[in-house]
Motif scaffolding. Structure first.
Motif, PDB file in Angstrom:
ATOM      1  N   VAL A 114       0.809  -1.233   0.000  1.00 30.20           N
ATOM      2  CA  VAL A 114       0.000   0.000   0.000  1.00 30.20           C
ATOM      3  C   VAL A 114       0.838   1.276   0.000  1.00 30.20           C
ATOM      4  O   VAL A 114       0.284   2.377  -0.128  1.00 30.20           O
ATOM      5  CB  VAL A 114      -0.940   0.007   1.230  1.00 30.20           C
ATOM      6  CG1 VAL A 114      -1.857  -1.199   1.194  1.00 30.20           C
ATOM      7  CG2 VAL A 114      -0.146   0.065   2.542  1.00 30.20           C
ATOM      8  N   TRP A 117       0.384   3.756  -3.085  1.00 37.31           N
ATOM      9  CA  TRP A 117      -0.882   4.498  -3.135  1.00 37.31           C
ATOM     10  C   TRP A 117      -0.939   5.582  -2.046  1.00 37.31           C
ATOM     11  O   TRP A 117      -1.503   6.659  -2.269  1.00 37.31           O
ATOM     12  CB  TRP A 117      -2.047   3.541  -2.975  1.00 37.31           C
ATOM     13  CG  TRP A 117      -2.219   2.633  -4.178  1.00 37.31           C
ATOM     14  CD1 TRP A 117      -2.179   2.999  -5.481  1.00 37.31           C
ATOM     15  CD2 TRP A 117      -2.463   1.234  -4.156  1.00 37.31           C
ATOM     16  NE1 TRP A 117      -2.385   1.918  -6.298  1.00 37.31           N
ATOM     17  CE2 TRP A 117      -2.570   0.794  -5.503  1.00 37.31           C
ATOM     18  CE3 TRP A 117      -2.610   0.287  -3.147  1.00 37.31           C
ATOM     19  CZ2 TRP A 117      -2.804  -0.522  -5.868  1.00 37.31           C
ATOM     20  CZ3 TRP A 117      -2.857  -1.031  -3.494  1.00 37.31           C
ATOM     21  CH2 TRP A 117      -2.949  -1.439  -4.856  1.00 37.31           C
ATOM     22  N   LEU A 118      -0.353   5.281  -0.874  1.00 37.46           N
ATOM     23  CA  LEU A 118      -0.351   6.291   0.196  1.00 37.46           C
ATOM     24  C   LEU A 118       0.548   7.468  -0.155  1.00 37.46           C
ATOM     25  O   LEU A 118       0.238   8.631   0.190  1.00 37.46           O
ATOM     26  CB  LEU A 118       0.088   5.651   1.518  1.00 37.46           C
ATOM     27  CG  LEU A 118      -0.882   4.617   2.106  1.00 37.46           C
ATOM     28  CD1 LEU A 118      -0.292   3.974   3.358  1.00 37.46           C
ATOM     29  CD2 LEU A 118      -2.241   5.243   2.398  1.00 37.46           C
ATOM     30  N   ASP A 146      -7.680   5.179  -6.090  1.00 37.05           N
ATOM     31  CA  ASP A 146      -6.611   4.591  -5.275  1.00 37.05           C
ATOM     32  C   ASP A 146      -7.138   4.128  -3.919  1.00 37.05           C
ATOM     33  O   ASP A 146      -6.704   3.107  -3.384  1.00 37.05           O
ATOM     34  CB  ASP A 146      -5.479   5.610  -5.066  1.00 37.05           C
ATOM     35  CG  ASP A 146      -4.699   5.869  -6.349  1.00 37.05           C
ATOM     36  OD1 ASP A 146      -4.838   5.066  -7.302  1.00 37.05           O
ATOM     37  OD2 ASP A 146      -3.950   6.873  -6.411  1.00 37.05           O
ATOM     38  N   ALA A 147      -8.100   4.877  -3.364  1.00 39.26           N
ATOM     39  CA  ALA A 147      -8.683   4.483  -2.082  1.00 39.26           C
ATOM     40  C   ALA A 147      -9.438   3.157  -2.233  1.00 39.26           C
ATOM     41  O   ALA A 147      -9.426   2.322  -1.311  1.00 39.26           O
ATOM     42  CB  ALA A 147      -9.611   5.586  -1.574  1.00 39.26           C
ATOM     43  N   ARG A 149      -8.649   0.772  -4.330  1.00 39.83           N
ATOM     44  CA  ARG A 149      -7.607  -0.268  -4.420  1.00 39.83           C
ATOM     45  C   ARG A 149      -7.055  -0.587  -3.031  1.00 39.83           C
ATOM     46  O   ARG A 149      -6.751  -1.746  -2.725  1.00 39.83           O
ATOM     47  CB  ARG A 149      -6.494   0.194  -5.350  1.00 39.83           C
ATOM     48  CG  ARG A 149      -6.948   0.368  -6.802  1.00 39.83           C
ATOM     49  CD  ARG A 149      -5.779   0.718  -7.704  1.00 39.83           C
ATOM     50  NE  ARG A 149      -6.207   0.937  -9.077  1.00 39.83           N
ATOM     51  CZ  ARG A 149      -6.477   2.133  -9.592  1.00 39.83           C
ATOM     52  NH1 ARG A 149      -6.338   3.239  -8.840  1.00 39.83           N
ATOM     53  NH2 ARG A 149      -6.870   2.252 -10.848  1.00 39.83           N
ATOM     54  N   LEU A 150      -6.911   0.431  -2.182  1.00 43.28           N
ATOM     55  CA  LEU A 150      -6.439   0.191  -0.811  1.00 43.28           C
ATOM     56  C   LEU A 150      -7.424  -0.684  -0.039  1.00 43.28           C
ATOM     57  O   LEU A 150      -7.024  -1.521   0.780  1.00 43.28           O
ATOM     58  CB  LEU A 150      -6.252   1.526  -0.076  1.00 43.28           C
ATOM     59  CG  LEU A 150      -5.069   2.388  -0.530  1.00 43.28           C
ATOM     60  CD1 LEU A 150      -5.133   3.770   0.119  1.00 43.28           C
ATOM     61  CD2 LEU A 150      -3.742   1.709  -0.193  1.00 43.28           C
ATOM     62  N   TRP A 163      -7.349  -0.012  10.405  1.00 44.14           N
ATOM     63  CA  TRP A 163      -7.140   0.316   8.989  1.00 44.14           C
ATOM     64  C   TRP A 163      -8.467   0.584   8.284  1.00 44.14           C
ATOM     65  O   TRP A 163      -8.578   1.558   7.533  1.00 44.14           O
ATOM     66  CB  TRP A 163      -6.378  -0.829   8.308  1.00 44.14           C
ATOM     67  CG  TRP A 163      -6.238  -0.671   6.817  1.00 44.14           C
ATOM     68  CD1 TRP A 163      -7.004  -1.211   5.850  1.00 44.14           C
ATOM     69  CD2 TRP A 163      -5.269   0.136   6.154  1.00 44.14           C
ATOM     70  NE1 TRP A 163      -6.575  -0.831   4.608  1.00 44.14           N
ATOM     71  CE2 TRP A 163      -5.484   0.009   4.774  1.00 44.14           C
ATOM     72  CE3 TRP A 163      -4.217   0.952   6.594  1.00 44.14           C
ATOM     73  CZ2 TRP A 163      -4.720   0.654   3.814  1.00 44.14           C
ATOM     74  CZ3 TRP A 163      -3.438   1.592   5.641  1.00 44.14           C
ATOM     75  CH2 TRP A 163      -3.701   1.445   4.256  1.00 44.14           C
ATOM     76  N   LEU A 167      -9.463   4.126   6.683  1.00 38.99           N
ATOM     77  CA  LEU A 167      -9.734   4.181   5.250  1.00 38.99           C
ATOM     78  C   LEU A 167     -11.130   4.725   4.980  1.00 38.99           C
ATOM     79  O   LEU A 167     -11.351   5.476   4.015  1.00 38.99           O
ATOM     80  CB  LEU A 167      -9.574   2.778   4.656  1.00 38.99           C
ATOM     81  CG  LEU A 167      -9.548   2.679   3.127  1.00 38.99           C
ATOM     82  CD1 LEU A 167      -8.413   3.520   2.550  1.00 38.99           C
ATOM     83  CD2 LEU A 167      -9.400   1.223   2.701  1.00 38.99           C
ATOM     84  N   ARG A 200      -0.908   6.023   7.114  1.00 43.60           N
ATOM     85  CA  ARG A 200       0.534   5.804   6.980  1.00 43.60           C
ATOM     86  C   ARG A 200       1.150   5.381   8.304  1.00 43.60           C
ATOM     87  O   ARG A 200       2.047   4.541   8.343  1.00 43.60           O
ATOM     88  CB  ARG A 200       1.201   7.053   6.424  1.00 43.60           C
ATOM     89  CG  ARG A 200       0.820   7.367   4.970  1.00 43.60           C
ATOM     90  CD  ARG A 200       1.368   8.711   4.524  1.00 43.60           C
ATOM     91  NE  ARG A 200       2.825   8.689   4.509  1.00 43.60           N
ATOM     92  CZ  ARG A 200       3.563   8.275   3.447  1.00 43.60           C
ATOM     93  NH1 ARG A 200       2.936   7.851   2.361  1.00 43.60           N
ATOM     94  NH2 ARG A 200       4.873   8.301   3.515  1.00 43.60           N
TER      95      ARG A 200
END
Length: 205
Positions: A114, A117-118, A146-147, A149-150, A163, A167, A200
């Protein structure tokens, strides 16, 4: 003077006509003619029943001979195993291919998945802060992708709950940010940037 002896003379009797022998010869001749006529009638004349017996037998033998290949031809497919539907395994017997349980990744492994993306999230928010209107909207759309995909990456069980909460907060900030950019209003990326920093920190960045 002696008496004169009588003189004996052998007189052969007249032969009688041999009628019996004549009739025997005539009978044999008639019998030979009858036999010859019978043989001609049975064997030699066209259409005689016994004369056609041989071709008929040979003709009947031909189909029987030709029947042999047909029998072998019909026997050949029977040698092959028939494709029976019952030979296929029943659905209940079919082994189900189940995916093996996903091993719980370590935080280090998850961070490697990840991190890119971060990093892009912080870069994108800086671009949005310096942009306005549709330019800002386009960048926010990329950040929302991207969020997503996370969210599709399995987080370690040790940080999974935090997490998902972080998110979710970040996604909500992006929605508000996009709405403000679409209106042409001044946007603030501070709350979105704070949400990214929280994520992060969870992975050790």
């Amino acid at each position: 003077m002696s008496e004169q002896q009588p003189e004996y003379v052998w007189a052969h009797p007249e032969e009688k006509p041999k009628r019996g022998r004549t009739w025997l010869i005539v009978g044999l001749a008639i019998a030979a003619v009858v036999i010859a006529a019978l043989v001609f009638w049975l064997f030699l004349r066209p259409g005689a029943p016994l004369a056609d017996a041989t071709p008929t037998a040979s003709a009947s033998a031909s189909p029987s001979t030709s029947g042999t290949p047909s029998a072998s031809a019909s026997a050949t497919p029977s040698d092959e195993p028939p494709a029976e539907p019952s030979a296929e395994p029943e659905p209940s017997m079919t082994p189900v291919d189940t995916a093996p349980p996903v091993a719980d990744p370590s935080v280090k492994q998850f961070r490697g998945q990840v991190e890119g993306w971060l990093d892009d999230a912080l870069t994108g928010l800086s671009i949005v802060e310096a942009s306005s209107g549709q330019d800002a909207v386009a960048v926010v759309d990329n950040l929302q992708d991207d969020a997503q995909r996370l969210a599709e990456v399995a987080a370690p069980s040790s940080i999974a709950s935090d997490w998902q909460d972080g998110l979710r907060t970040y996604s909500e900030r992006l929605i508000s940010l996009r709405a403000a950019a679409a209106k042409g209003s001044s946007v603030s990326v501070d709350t979105s940037r704070t949400a990214v920093k929280t994520l992060r920190q969870l992975v050790g960045l």
